[in-house]
Motif scaffolding. Structure first.
Motif, short mmCIF file in Angstrom:
data_model
loop_
_atom_site.label_atom_id
_atom_site.label_comp_id
_atom_site.label_asym_id
_atom_site.label_seq_id
_atom_site.Cartn_x
_atom_site.Cartn_y
_atom_site.Cartn_z
N LEU A 1 39.37 49.85 55.02
CA LEU A 1 38.57 48.78 55.62
C LEU A 1 37.86 49.27 56.88
CD1 LEU A 1 40.94 45.71 55.21
CD2 LEU A 1 38.64 45.93 54.26
N GLN A 2 38.56 50.03 57.73
CA GLN A 2 37.97 50.53 58.97
C GLN A 2 36.85 51.53 58.69
OE1 GLN A 2 41.23 52.05 61.26
NE2 GLN A 2 41.86 50.03 61.99
N SER A 3 37.01 52.34 57.64
CA SER A 3 35.99 53.35 57.33
C SER A 3 34.80 52.75 56.60
CB SER A 3 36.60 54.47 56.49
OG SER A 3 36.93 54.00 55.20
N GLY A 4 34.93 51.52 56.11
CA GLY A 4 33.83 50.86 55.42
C GLY A 4 33.75 51.19 53.94
N LYS A 5 34.76 51.87 53.40
CA LYS A 5 34.73 52.23 51.98
C LYS A 5 35.02 51.02 51.09
CE LYS A 5 35.65 57.06 52.62
NZ LYS A 5 36.41 58.23 52.24
N ILE A 6 35.72 50.02 51.63
CA ILE A 6 35.90 48.76 50.93
C ILE A 6 35.48 47.63 51.86
CG2 ILE A 6 37.74 49.56 49.38
CD1 ILE A 6 39.78 48.23 51.22
N LYS A 7 35.02 46.54 51.30
CA LYS A 7 34.52 45.42 52.12
C LYS A 7 35.60 44.37 52.36
CE LYS A 7 29.81 45.96 50.41
NZ LYS A 7 29.23 46.64 51.50
N SER A 8 36.47 44.17 51.38
CA SER A 8 37.53 43.16 51.54
C SER A 8 38.74 43.57 50.73
CB SER A 8 37.04 41.80 51.08
OG SER A 8 36.76 41.82 49.70
N ALA A 9 39.90 43.01 51.09
CA ALA A 9 41.14 43.31 50.39
C ALA A 9 42.00 42.06 50.34
CB ALA A 9 41.88 44.44 51.10
N GLY A 10 42.69 41.89 49.23
CA GLY A 10 43.58 40.75 49.06
C GLY A 10 44.95 41.03 49.67
N LYS A 11 45.89 40.14 49.38
CA LYS A 11 47.23 40.32 49.91
C LYS A 11 48.00 41.34 49.08
CE LYS A 11 49.42 36.62 47.33
NZ LYS A 11 50.35 35.53 47.37
N VAL A 12 49.03 41.92 49.68
CA VAL A 12 49.86 42.91 49.01
C VAL A 12 50.87 42.17 48.12
CG1 VAL A 12 51.50 44.78 49.35
CG2 VAL A 12 49.58 44.52 50.92
N GLU A 13 50.94 42.58 46.86
CA GLU A 13 51.83 41.95 45.89
C GLU A 13 52.79 42.96 45.30
OE1 GLU A 13 48.96 40.72 43.05
OE2 GLU A 13 48.30 39.00 44.21
N LYS A 14 53.99 42.50 44.97
CA LYS A 14 54.99 43.35 44.33
C LYS A 14 54.86 43.19 42.82
CE LYS A 14 59.49 42.30 44.73
NZ LYS A 14 60.86 42.26 45.23
N TYR A 15 54.97 44.30 42.07
CA TYR A 15 54.91 44.24 40.62
C TYR A 15 55.92 45.22 40.02
CZ TYR A 15 52.33 48.65 40.41
OH TYR A 15 51.97 49.97 40.51
N ILE A 16 56.30 44.99 38.78
CA ILE A 16 57.24 45.89 38.10
C ILE A 16 56.47 47.10 37.59
CG2 ILE A 16 58.82 46.18 36.16
CD1 ILE A 16 59.45 43.19 36.38
N HIS A 17 56.78 48.27 38.13
CA HIS A 17 56.12 49.51 37.74
C HIS A 17 56.69 50.01 36.42
CE1 HIS A 17 55.40 53.93 38.00
NE2 HIS A 17 54.21 53.51 38.34
N HIS A 18 58.00 50.04 36.31
CA HIS A 18 58.69 50.42 35.07
C HIS A 18 60.16 50.01 35.18
CE1 HIS A 18 59.53 53.89 37.70
NE2 HIS A 18 60.61 54.06 36.98
N ARG A 19 60.92 50.27 34.14
CA ARG A 19 62.35 49.95 34.15
C ARG A 19 63.15 51.25 34.08
NH1 ARG A 19 63.90 44.70 33.78
NH2 ARG A 19 62.23 43.26 33.29
N ASP A 20 64.28 51.26 34.77
CA ASP A 20 65.18 52.41 34.75
C ASP A 20 65.71 52.60 33.33
OD1 ASP A 20 68.14 53.50 35.01
OD2 ASP A 20 67.01 54.18 36.78
N ARG A 21 65.71 53.83 32.85
CA ARG A 21 66.14 54.08 31.47
C ARG A 21 67.62 53.78 31.24
NH1 ARG A 21 64.25 59.94 30.04
NH2 ARG A 21 63.71 60.12 32.21
#
Length: 54
Positions: free
Chosen positions: A20-40
């Motif tokens: 955001l500070q460098s100007g590479k993106i204009k806006s960003a939403g909130k940080v969300e948690k998601y399931i990446h994968h499950r332990d085998r």
């Protein structure tokens, strides 16, 4: 539209703020948690964090 995805919430917030500070993106939403994968072995969910950017 793009997504920032990292292992920790702090990593996502740091990268989001830098972009955001460098100007590479204009806006960003909130940080969300998601399931990446499950332990085998235990089948427990492994969580990562993401943020939507424009």
């Amino acid at each position: 539209m793009a997504w920032i995805q990292e292992k920790t919430k702090e990593e996502v917030e740091t990268l989001r703020d830098k972009l955001l500070q460098s100007g590479k993106i204009k806006s960003a939403g909130k940080v969300e948690k998601y399931i990446h994968h499950r332990d085998r072995k235990t089948h427990e969910p492994i969580y990562h964090y993401q943020c939507e950017c424009k």
